[in-house]
Design a protein around this motif. Structure first.
Motif, PDB file in Angstrom:
ATOM      1  N   GLY A 117       0.691  13.773  13.386  1.00  0.00           N
ATOM      2  CA  GLY A 117       0.398  14.259  14.731  1.00  0.00           C
ATOM      3  C   GLY A 117       1.611  14.321  15.638  1.00  0.00           C
ATOM      4  O   GLY A 117       1.617  15.054  16.620  1.00  0.00           O
ATOM      5  N   ALA A 118       2.666  13.573  15.312  1.00  0.00           N
ATOM      6  CA  ALA A 118       3.884  13.592  16.132  1.00  0.00           C
ATOM      7  C   ALA A 118       4.519  14.979  16.157  1.00  0.00           C
ATOM      8  O   ALA A 118       5.190  15.334  17.123  1.00  0.00           O
ATOM      9  CB  ALA A 118       4.884  12.565  15.610  1.00  0.00           C
ATOM     10  N   LEU A 119       4.292  15.762  15.099  1.00  0.00           N
ATOM     11  CA  LEU A 119       4.912  17.087  15.028  1.00  0.00           C
ATOM     12  C   LEU A 119       4.328  18.061  16.049  1.00  0.00           C
ATOM     13  O   LEU A 119       4.960  19.056  16.379  1.00  0.00           O
ATOM     14  CB  LEU A 119       4.774  17.666  13.620  1.00  0.00           C
ATOM     15  N   GLU A 120       3.122  17.757  16.543  1.00  0.00           N
ATOM     16  CA  GLU A 120       2.515  18.625  17.548  1.00  0.00           C
ATOM     17  C   GLU A 120       3.376  18.682  18.805  1.00  0.00           C
ATOM     18  O   GLU A 120       3.615  19.745  19.357  1.00  0.00           O
ATOM     19  CB  GLU A 120       1.102  18.130  17.887  1.00  0.00           C
ATOM     20  N   GLY A 121       3.867  17.528  19.240  1.00  0.00           N
ATOM     21  CA  GLY A 121       4.694  17.478  20.437  1.00  0.00           C
ATOM     22  C   GLY A 121       6.182  17.509  20.164  1.00  0.00           C
ATOM     23  O   GLY A 121       6.971  17.809  21.056  1.00  0.00           O
ATOM     24  N   GLU A 122       6.574  17.179  18.920  1.00  0.00           N
ATOM     25  CA  GLU A 122       7.997  17.125  18.563  1.00  0.00           C
ATOM     26  C   GLU A 122       8.252  17.791  17.209  1.00  0.00           C
ATOM     27  O   GLU A 122       8.636  17.132  16.248  1.00  0.00           O
ATOM     28  CB  GLU A 122       8.469  15.669  18.488  1.00  0.00           C
ATOM     29  N   PRO A 123       8.060  19.107  17.112  1.00  0.00           N
ATOM     30  CA  PRO A 123       8.278  19.775  15.825  1.00  0.00           C
ATOM     31  C   PRO A 123       9.717  19.656  15.333  1.00  0.00           C
ATOM     32  O   PRO A 123       9.980  19.758  14.136  1.00  0.00           O
ATOM     33  CB  PRO A 123       7.886  21.230  16.089  1.00  0.00           C
ATOM     34  N   GLU A 124      10.648  19.375  16.253  1.00  0.00           N
ATOM     35  CA  GLU A 124      12.055  19.248  15.874  1.00  0.00           C
ATOM     36  C   GLU A 124      12.317  18.024  14.991  1.00  0.00           C
ATOM     37  O   GLU A 124      13.393  17.900  14.401  1.00  0.00           O
ATOM     38  CB  GLU A 124      12.948  19.221  17.113  1.00  0.00           C
ATOM     39  N   LEU A 125      11.330  17.123  14.853  1.00  0.00           N
ATOM     40  CA  LEU A 125      11.471  16.000  13.917  1.00  0.00           C
ATOM     41  C   LEU A 125      11.702  16.494  12.495  1.00  0.00           C
ATOM     42  O   LEU A 125      12.349  15.822  11.696  1.00  0.00           O
ATOM     43  CB  LEU A 125      10.222  15.104  13.953  1.00  0.00           C
ATOM     44  N   VAL A 126      11.172  17.670  12.178  1.00  0.00           N
ATOM     45  CA  VAL A 126      11.380  18.241  10.841  1.00  0.00           C
ATOM     46  C   VAL A 126      12.871  18.527  10.633  1.00  0.00           C
ATOM     47  O   VAL A 126      13.391  18.341   9.536  1.00  0.00           O
ATOM     48  CB  VAL A 126      10.535  19.518  10.638  1.00  0.00           C
ATOM     49  N   ASN A 127      13.575  18.944  11.690  1.00  0.00           N
ATOM     50  CA  ASN A 127      15.015  19.188  11.590  1.00  0.00           C
ATOM     51  C   ASN A 127      15.807  17.881  11.541  1.00  0.00           C
ATOM     52  O   ASN A 127      16.728  17.743  10.735  1.00  0.00           O
ATOM     53  CB  ASN A 127      15.519  20.007  12.784  1.00  0.00           C
ATOM     54  N   SER A 128      15.465  16.939  12.385  1.00  0.00           N
ATOM     55  CA  SER A 128      16.270  15.728  12.497  1.00  0.00           C
ATOM     56  C   SER A 128      15.983  14.711  11.402  1.00  0.00           C
ATOM     57  O   SER A 128      16.863  13.938  11.041  1.00  0.00           O
ATOM     58  CB  SER A 128      16.079  15.084  13.872  1.00  0.00           C
ATOM     59  N   ALA A 129      14.767  14.697  10.857  1.00  0.00           N
ATOM     60  CA  ALA A 129      14.406  13.696   9.848  1.00  0.00           C
ATOM     61  C   ALA A 129      13.410  14.269   8.841  1.00  0.00           C
ATOM     62  O   ALA A 129      12.263  13.845   8.775  1.00  0.00           O
ATOM     63  CB  ALA A 129      13.820  12.457  10.523  1.00  0.00           C
ATOM     64  N   PRO A 130      13.828  15.272   8.037  1.00  0.00           N
ATOM     65  CA  PRO A 130      12.874  15.926   7.136  1.00  0.00           C
ATOM     66  C   PRO A 130      12.246  14.973   6.114  1.00  0.00           C
ATOM     67  O   PRO A 130      11.120  15.212   5.675  1.00  0.00           O
ATOM     68  CB  PRO A 130      13.696  17.014   6.455  1.00  0.00           C
ATOM     69  N   TYR A 131      12.954  13.905   5.735  1.00  0.00           N
ATOM     70  CA  TYR A 131      12.409  12.957   4.759  1.00  0.00           C
ATOM     71  C   TYR A 131      11.817  11.719   5.425  1.00  0.00           C
ATOM     72  O   TYR A 131      11.356  10.813   4.740  1.00  0.00           O
ATOM     73  CB  TYR A 131      13.503  12.524   3.777  1.00  0.00           C
ATOM     74  N   GLY A 132      11.847  11.670   6.744  1.00  0.00           N
ATOM     75  CA  GLY A 132      11.356  10.502   7.471  1.00  0.00           C
ATOM     76  C   GLY A 132      10.237  10.892   8.417  1.00  0.00           C
ATOM     77  O   GLY A 132       9.148  11.280   7.986  1.00  0.00           O
TER      78      GLY A 132
END
Length: 129
Positions: free
Chosen positions: A83-98
């Motif tokens: 659910g964090a990706l809903e508000g922070e999709p950029e997490l996929v860029n900064s931590a794709p394995y985390g």
């Protein structure tokens, strides 16, 4: 050179799969994939409890460059969605394995058998070279 993390399994479509202690699988996209996509601005994922087919589309990833489908390498039932990706999709860029993981799935069948059809880190790395 993109990061390839040990202990994970990989698909030709640049997804990674991790076997969790409870037998479920966690899925995300690889460092290579997020670099290719560029800045990710939106991630659409399935609902918890949804049934998915092996190799079926389970959502999409929108970047400033393009929109790409996200595929699930195994069939099963979605048990968790990040659910964090809903508000922070950029997490996929900064931590794709985390923190940028996408879903967890209870596979239809034994995880070990399903994972045997995927690439090891070494095989995936060789595909990138």
């Amino acid at each position: 050179m993109s990061e390839v993390k040990a202990g994970l399994y990989y698909t030709k479509d640049h997804e990674w799969v991790e076997k969790l202690e409870n037998g479920n699988l966690r899925l995300g996209i690889t460092d290579f994939a997020q670099h290719q996509l560029g800045d990710i601005v939106f991630v659409e994922l399935p609902e918890e409890g949804a049934s998915v087919e092996a190799e079926g589309s389970i959502g999409s990833i929108e970047s400033v460059k393009t929109v790409s489908d996200l595929f699930c390498p195994v069939g099963g039932t979605i048990t968790a969605v990040n659910g964090a990706l809903e508000g922070e999709p950029e997490l996929v860029n900064s931590a794709p394995y985390g923190d940028g993981w996408m879903i967890e799935i209870q596979p239809n069948g034994e995880a070990e058998e399903l994972l045997a059809g995927l690439m090891t880190p070494e095989q995936y790395q060789a595909e990138q070279e």
